[in-house]
Write an enzyme that holds these catalytic residues in place. Sequence first.
Site, PDB file in Angstrom:
ATOM      1  N   SER A   1       0.778  -1.179   0.214  1.00 26.51           N
ATOM      2  CA  SER A   1      -0.281   0.178  -0.106  1.00 26.51           C
ATOM      3  C   SER A   1       0.827   1.059   0.733  1.00 26.51           C
ATOM      4  CB  SER A   1      -0.683  -0.163   1.081  1.00 26.51           C
ATOM      5  OG  SER A   1      -1.361   0.741   1.458  1.00 26.51           O
TER       6      SER A   1
ATOM      7  N   TYR B   1      -2.497  -1.281  10.133  1.00 32.21           N
ATOM      8  CA  TYR B   1      -2.346  -1.466   8.934  1.00 32.21           C
ATOM      9  C   TYR B   1      -1.003  -0.522   8.140  1.00 32.21           C
ATOM     10  CZ  TYR B   1      -3.912  -1.348   4.088  1.00 32.21           C
ATOM     11  OH  TYR B   1      -4.107  -1.564   3.027  1.00 32.21           O
TER      12      TYR B   1
HETATM   13  P1  NAD Z   1     -11.539  -6.166   0.049  1.00 32.81           P
HETATM   14  O1  NAD Z   1     -12.038  -6.066   0.893  1.00 32.81           O
HETATM   15  O2  NAD Z   1     -12.721  -5.396  -1.624  1.00 32.81           O
HETATM   16  O3  NAD Z   1     -11.104  -7.727  -0.506  1.00 32.81           O
HETATM   17  C1  NAD Z   1     -10.308  -8.469   0.208  1.00 32.81           C
HETATM   18  C2  NAD Z   1     -10.301  -9.743  -0.359  1.00 32.81           C
HETATM   19  O4  NAD Z   1      -9.535 -10.065   1.290  1.00 32.81           O
HETATM   20  C3  NAD Z   1     -11.461 -10.779  -0.132  1.00 32.81           C
HETATM   21  O5  NAD Z   1     -11.880 -10.754  -1.119  1.00 32.81           O
HETATM   22  C4  NAD Z   1     -11.482 -10.735   1.170  1.00 32.81           C
HETATM   23  O6  NAD Z   1     -12.777 -11.955   0.800  1.00 32.81           O
HETATM   24  C5  NAD Z   1     -10.411 -11.758   1.455  1.00 32.81           C
HETATM   25  N1  NAD Z   1      -9.904 -11.912   3.075  1.00 32.81           N
HETATM   26  C6  NAD Z   1     -10.498 -11.039   3.959  1.00 32.81           C
HETATM   27  N2  NAD Z   1      -9.429 -11.576   5.074  1.00 32.81           N
HETATM   28  C7  NAD Z   1      -8.913 -12.839   4.626  1.00 32.81           C
HETATM   29  C8  NAD Z   1      -8.774 -13.772   5.393  1.00 32.81           C
HETATM   30  N3  NAD Z   1      -8.343 -14.092   6.235  1.00 32.81           N
HETATM   31  N4  NAD Z   1      -8.649 -15.201   4.545  1.00 32.81           N
HETATM   32  C9  NAD Z   1      -8.459 -14.984   3.271  1.00 32.81           C
HETATM   33  N5  NAD Z   1      -9.039 -13.858   2.551  1.00 32.81           N
HETATM   34  C10 NAD Z   1      -9.774 -13.055   3.270  1.00 32.81           C
HETATM   35  O7  NAD Z   1     -10.315  -4.760   0.169  1.00 32.81           O
HETATM   36  P2  NAD Z   1      -9.128  -4.369  -1.732  1.00 32.81           P
HETATM   37  O8  NAD Z   1      -9.483  -2.905  -1.119  1.00 32.81           O
HETATM   38  O9  NAD Z   1      -9.605  -5.265  -2.501  1.00 32.81           O
HETATM   39  O10 NAD Z   1      -8.174  -5.470  -0.827  1.00 32.81           O
HETATM   40  C11 NAD Z   1      -6.993  -6.330  -0.803  1.00 32.81           C
HETATM   41  C12 NAD Z   1      -5.242  -5.333  -1.260  1.00 32.81           C
HETATM   42  O11 NAD Z   1      -5.197  -4.743  -1.694  1.00 32.81           O
HETATM   43  C13 NAD Z   1      -5.485  -5.231   0.234  1.00 32.81           C
HETATM   44  O12 NAD Z   1      -4.011  -6.435   0.637  1.00 32.81           O
HETATM   45  C14 NAD Z   1      -5.434  -4.001   1.007  1.00 32.81           C
HETATM   46  O13 NAD Z   1      -4.519  -3.098   1.567  1.00 32.81           O
HETATM   47  C15 NAD Z   1      -4.516  -3.927  -0.553  1.00 32.81           C
HETATM   48  N6  NAD Z   1      -4.838  -2.008  -0.765  1.00 32.81           N
HETATM   49  C16 NAD Z   1      -6.151  -1.560  -1.146  1.00 32.81           C
HETATM   50  C17 NAD Z   1      -5.614  -0.291  -0.663  1.00 32.81           C
HETATM   51  C18 NAD Z   1      -7.443   0.050  -1.691  1.00 32.81           C
HETATM   52  O14 NAD Z   1      -7.537   1.474  -1.550  1.00 32.81           O
HETATM   53  N7  NAD Z   1      -8.312   0.202  -1.424  1.00 32.81           N
HETATM   54  C19 NAD Z   1      -5.078   0.214  -1.194  1.00 32.81           C
HETATM   55  C20 NAD Z   1      -3.518  -0.354  -1.080  1.00 32.81           C
HETATM   56  C21 NAD Z   1      -3.476  -1.137  -0.520  1.00 32.81           C
END
Ligand code: NAD
Length: 261
Positions: free
Chosen positions: A143, A156
């Site tokens: 991130s 985080y």
């Molecule tokens: P999201 O909530 O849409 O998806 C998260 C996914 O992780 C889902 O498929 C969920 O089922 C899965 N998950 C959660 N806990 C779990 C567990 N214990 N075991 C297995 N699967 C699990 O989130 P997102 O925004 O798509 O985030 C995905 C990644 O990207 C994360 O690591 C997040 O930190 C990172 N990220 C997101 C953003 C953003 O702005 N959305 C920015 C930077 C980084």
Amino acid sequence: MSLKGKAAIVTGSTSGIGQGIAEALAAAGADVMLNGFGDADAVERQRAGLERDHGVKAVFSAADMSKPDQIKAMVADAEAAFGKVDILVNNAGIQTVAAVEEFPDDRWELIQAINLSSNFYAIKAAMPGMKARNWGRIVNIASAHGLVASPYKVAYVAAKHGVVGLTKVVALETAQMNITCNAICPGFVKTPLVEGQIGEQARANDMTEEQVVRDVILASQPSKRFVGIDELGALTVFLCGDQASSITGTSLSVDGGWTAR
Ligand code: NAD
């Protein structure tokens, strides 16, 4: 960019960024193991859709990324289904927003487990096969918060900084083995994770969700727009290709200029 014949695991791929990355890898020809939580019918539609639309093999693992034994079993299941794991995308992640002194201990532990330790356990399990075949691509979805901090996100930010450090060590240990390990550091992407955070921040600060998006979320991003999931999918496919074989140990910012400030 063809990844035909390659086999990938994408953790946390039933939603958001992981879903988009799984789609992009399958579109490039890779077989894919999906993982994450979600409604069983929706997950099956997603899995079958990858096979139908892209002619690849797609399987699903319900492994909980906070449980090391389940992570090991997920990698073993992928090796059984595909005969190998060439590509590992560590994407599963969660978020909690609270001041340090109010941050719940159990959320601290869970965020470290899912956002950081799961990367370690999955890499550890997939590494022997990658080394034996002298080919591997590991992409850790960190991130912008792996490079810079924001208040109220202590667990985080700490976990994502850990992912950036872990990425460098794995890259150094595998640099002569045709294995690369990189982190992608997205800015804000409009996914269920961020939508939840927008709601939490609106309630905590007595703001509307529109105000949070404008004054908090997009205020961080000089581009003043959300990063597209398709942009992250395309970068992941590139990092998994042979043209990216000298890119290792890096943290690639995809954040509309956020960390350039
Ligand atoms: P999201 O909530 O849409 O998806 C998260 C996914 O992780 C889902 O498929 C969920 O089922 C899965 N998950 C959660 N806990 C779990 C567990 N214990 N075991 C297995 N699967 C699990 O989130 P997102 O925004 O798509 O985030 C995905 C990644 O990207 C994360 O690591 C997040 O930190 C990172 N990220 C997101 C953003 C953003 O702005 N959305 C920015 C930077 C980084």
